[in-house]
Design a protein around this motif. Sequence first.
Motif, PDB file in Angstrom:
ATOM      1  N   ALA A   1       0.832  -1.207   0.000  1.00 40.34           N
ATOM      2  CA  ALA A   1       0.000   0.000   0.000  1.00 40.34           C
ATOM      3  C   ALA A   1       0.864   1.253   0.000  1.00 40.34           C
TER       4      ALA A   1
ATOM      5  N   SER B   1      -5.579 -10.302   1.191  1.00 38.96           N
ATOM      6  CA  SER B   1      -5.181  -9.009   1.776  1.00 38.96           C
ATOM      7  C   SER B   1      -4.635  -8.071   0.706  1.00 38.96           C
TER       8      SER B   1
ATOM      9  N   GLU C   1      -7.406  -6.708  -1.425  1.00 41.17           N
ATOM     10  CA  GLU C   1      -8.087  -5.597  -0.744  1.00 41.17           C
ATOM     11  C   GLU C   1      -7.306  -4.301  -0.899  1.00 41.17           C
ATOM     12  N   VAL C   2      -5.984  -4.386  -0.767  1.00 45.37           N
ATOM     13  CA  VAL C   2      -5.155  -3.195  -0.966  1.00 45.37           C
ATOM     14  C   VAL C   2      -5.325  -2.652  -2.378  1.00 45.37           C
TER      15      VAL C   2
ATOM     16  N   HIS D   1      -7.776  -3.121  -4.535  1.00 44.04           N
ATOM     17  CA  HIS D   1      -9.127  -2.624  -4.818  1.00 44.04           C
ATOM     18  C   HIS D   1      -9.414  -1.313  -4.090  1.00 44.04           C
ATOM     19  N   ASN D   2      -8.806  -1.134  -2.922  1.00 45.78           N
ATOM     20  CA  ASN D   2      -8.962   0.146  -2.229  1.00 45.78           C
ATOM     21  C   ASN D   2      -8.368   1.294  -3.029  1.00 45.78           C
ATOM     22  N   HIS D   3      -7.406   0.963  -3.896  1.00 43.83           N
ATOM     23  CA  HIS D   3      -6.778   1.972  -4.753  1.00 43.83           C
ATOM     24  C   HIS D   3      -7.290   1.890  -6.196  1.00 43.83           C
ATOM     25  N   ARG D   4      -8.339   1.105  -6.400  1.00 45.45           N
ATOM     26  CA  ARG D   4      -9.012   0.986  -7.708  1.00 45.45           C
ATOM     27  C   ARG D   4      -8.066   0.483  -8.806  1.00 45.45           C
TER      28      ARG D   4
END
Length: 472
Positions: free
Chosen positions: A179, A206, A209-210, A212-215
């Motif tokens: 991230a 995990s 998720e990182v 996808h949180n940043h698209r």
Amino acid sequence: MSDIGVLTTFFKAIIDASRFYKNPEFETIQLHGGQIPDSDTRARAVPIYQTASFCFRDADHAAEVFNMNDPAFAYTRLSNPTIAAFEQRMAQLEGGTAAVATGSGQGAQFVAVAALVRAGDNIVSSLNPSFFQLIFSISMFVIPHHVCAHSRTVLYLAIWKNFGVSVNFVSSADPDAFAAAIDENTKAIFIEVMGNPSLVMFDIASLAEVAHNHRIPLIVDNTFGVGGYLIRPFDHGADIIIHSATKWIGGHGTTIGGVIIDSGKFDWHSGKFPALTSPYRGVVYSEKFGSNAYAAKVRTDMAFTGSCMNPFGAFLLLQGLETLSLRAERHSANGMALAKWLVKHPKVAWVSYHGLESNEFHQLAKKLMRSGLFGGMVNFAIKGGLPKACKFINSLKLVSNLANIGDAKTLITQPGATISVLGEEDAALTGITEDMLRLSTGLEAINDIIADFEGAFEVTFSEDEVVSPAID
């Protein structure tokens, strides 16, 4: 003739359950996926369509193909019935919606990334030698960086700087480290399901998720996942999978190939991927191909770069797929038996195998891998350092010393030989030590493999009395 015009998509990866009485399982898909016997010849095996091109029915048909309104085969650099069968089977095995075959695993790495980036962009990657190979292979427009504890730049390839795309390498498996390496120009996270040769494992969920949180998508090189039989990254949130099909998929060291598989689930409409959402020669991939927009773009780039698979290569890979699950089980059984034997050997310094409870990734491996199976890759070192390691390899008679893995035959190599290329500091970051031996266990009788090791140990330590442990 426009290459984009004759783009062939063949998005048929979803199993048609009506063909069977139940949804087929992996072992059935590896035999039947991507193929219905030809209606004219009734051929049971997938035929080899060894042809460069295909006839159009008439001028109107050619126009429809050029305008991408008809997915008919046109030119083998774009697709071919034999290659398409392999692509569809791989997509089905991994649980994706579409796949694109390439001429090599390196080609798959290149095209998978190239479809997403443009000058000024970067990707975040785990630190592993196979990705270093990718960097060298695309050095005409890539300037790689290491992003480690102190964000220092240690490697530059400055050819064609005006097309520069950077790679932010992360030396940790910690999702927070990935991230921290992401910025506004990052277009993907790239990892291997297992580091090669370090065998480090990553928590795919995990990292997904990182990402996808940043698209951005998570790309996973699942070569060590053995065609999806041991590990299926899509089940843990990955968006794109690549394989070096040369390895376990082919399984016999007879051909080179790669494949890129699209999950069909990533939303490309974030503004970060104009190549997929903006017009290109009248085509907007996300509109024309929907959830398969990425696979369509990859096929275009594969055709443009000429990194296509050949029909006979696809046929050989299909033959490999038919026994994939059986081989994976034998690789795993032999890997476990040999690892346990090595742990007990008095001349072995250390052993790394995910099936051993002492392995730092054992619990993660149990979470990600098929129950009870840990693959056939074993890293180990013998006492005495580099001289003894070299003597040991040279003394083997059954096991082959060569640069490949995933073969039916047991293979060994010394990753430390790459230290002179990477440099000692970078080699250490990738987990390579001078005395490391990388073993890809094959399908031979385990007693014969161990006998070869026993003989090599006796020759290597001829001045000592070597007492070999019993076979479990």
